[in-house]
Design an enzyme around this catalytic site. Sequence first.
Site, PDB file in Angstrom:
ATOM      1  N   CYS A   1      23.624 -25.194   0.865  1.00  0.00           N
ATOM      2  CA  CYS A   1      23.611 -23.924   1.610  1.00  0.00           C
ATOM      3  C   CYS A   1      24.798 -23.113   1.128  1.00  0.00           C
ATOM      4  CB  CYS A   1      23.622 -24.150   3.111  1.00  0.00           C
ATOM      5  SG  CYS A   1      25.013 -25.105   3.682  1.00  0.00           S
ATOM      6  N   SER A   2      25.772 -22.887   1.985  1.00  0.00           N
ATOM      7  CA  SER A   2      26.938 -22.159   1.496  1.00  0.00           C
ATOM      8  C   SER A   2      28.176 -22.625   2.247  1.00  0.00           C
ATOM      9  CB  SER A   2      26.733 -20.652   1.665  1.00  0.00           C
ATOM     10  OG  SER A   2      26.364 -20.367   3.003  1.00  0.00           O
ATOM     11  N   CYS A   3      28.311 -23.932   2.421  1.00  0.00           N
ATOM     12  CA  CYS A   3      29.506 -24.453   3.092  1.00  0.00           C
ATOM     13  C   CYS A   3      30.738 -24.052   2.296  1.00  0.00           C
ATOM     14  CB  CYS A   3      29.427 -25.970   3.214  1.00  0.00           C
ATOM     15  SG  CYS A   3      28.172 -26.461   4.404  1.00  0.00           S
TER      16      CYS A   3
ATOM     17  N   CYS B   1      28.281 -25.170  -3.343  1.00  0.00           N
ATOM     18  CA  CYS B   1      27.579 -25.838  -2.257  1.00  0.00           C
ATOM     19  C   CYS B   1      26.102 -25.675  -2.552  1.00  0.00           C
ATOM     20  CB  CYS B   1      27.933 -25.241  -0.902  1.00  0.00           C
ATOM     21  SG  CYS B   1      27.062 -26.092   0.442  1.00  0.00           S
TER      22      CYS B   1
END
Length: 209
Positions: free
Chosen positions: A113-115, A110
């Site tokens: 961000c950090s989905c 991702c």
Amino acid sequence: MHMHDHDDDHHHDNHFSPMEARVRALETILTEKGLIDPEAIDVIVETYETKIGPRNGARVVAKAWAEPDFAAWLKQDATAAIASLGYTGRQGEHMRAVFNDGETHNLVVCTLCSCYPWSVLGLPPVWYKAPAYRARAVMDPRGVLEEFGVTLPADRKIRVWDSTAELRYLVVPERPAGSEGLDQEALADLVTRDAMIGTGLALSPEARA
């Protein structure tokens, strides 16, 4: 937590839900009072990261290996197929399953961000959120895989999938040789969290033993 300048859809990962915020606050208070050991929390978090959380995804993969009809459904509409097993995302995000085969290896990142597909993989590992992984997985996926101990044949294509707030990916690793006689629970034991992100492969039955 710092904010990103990206579109609003990506901010959700950087805000705790009210429940998470309460848990964090409680954790801090209990740790300060000396009532719990931060290392004990680490063990709990690690369990959710690598054992309990990813077990959902492992069951999805095992069912796809064992049942061609389910694999076809997973390929066509992963959100519905996964929901049929009772695993749904908390934001109602959609899932897409990507299947490794002899020609292509899939890797998930991702970049914004950090989905991460919480509903099937539990908590994201620390490295998944790290800027180094997020940048290098796109620029040098083969090198990143080698650092994870995965060396693929030179002719194997690597396809990188970029998660978003709306769409998250589950990698279905190749079924390991020697797993023909196993039931789905035993098959699920061969499916690691990293295999479902694409930074690992499924374990062979011998390796699991």
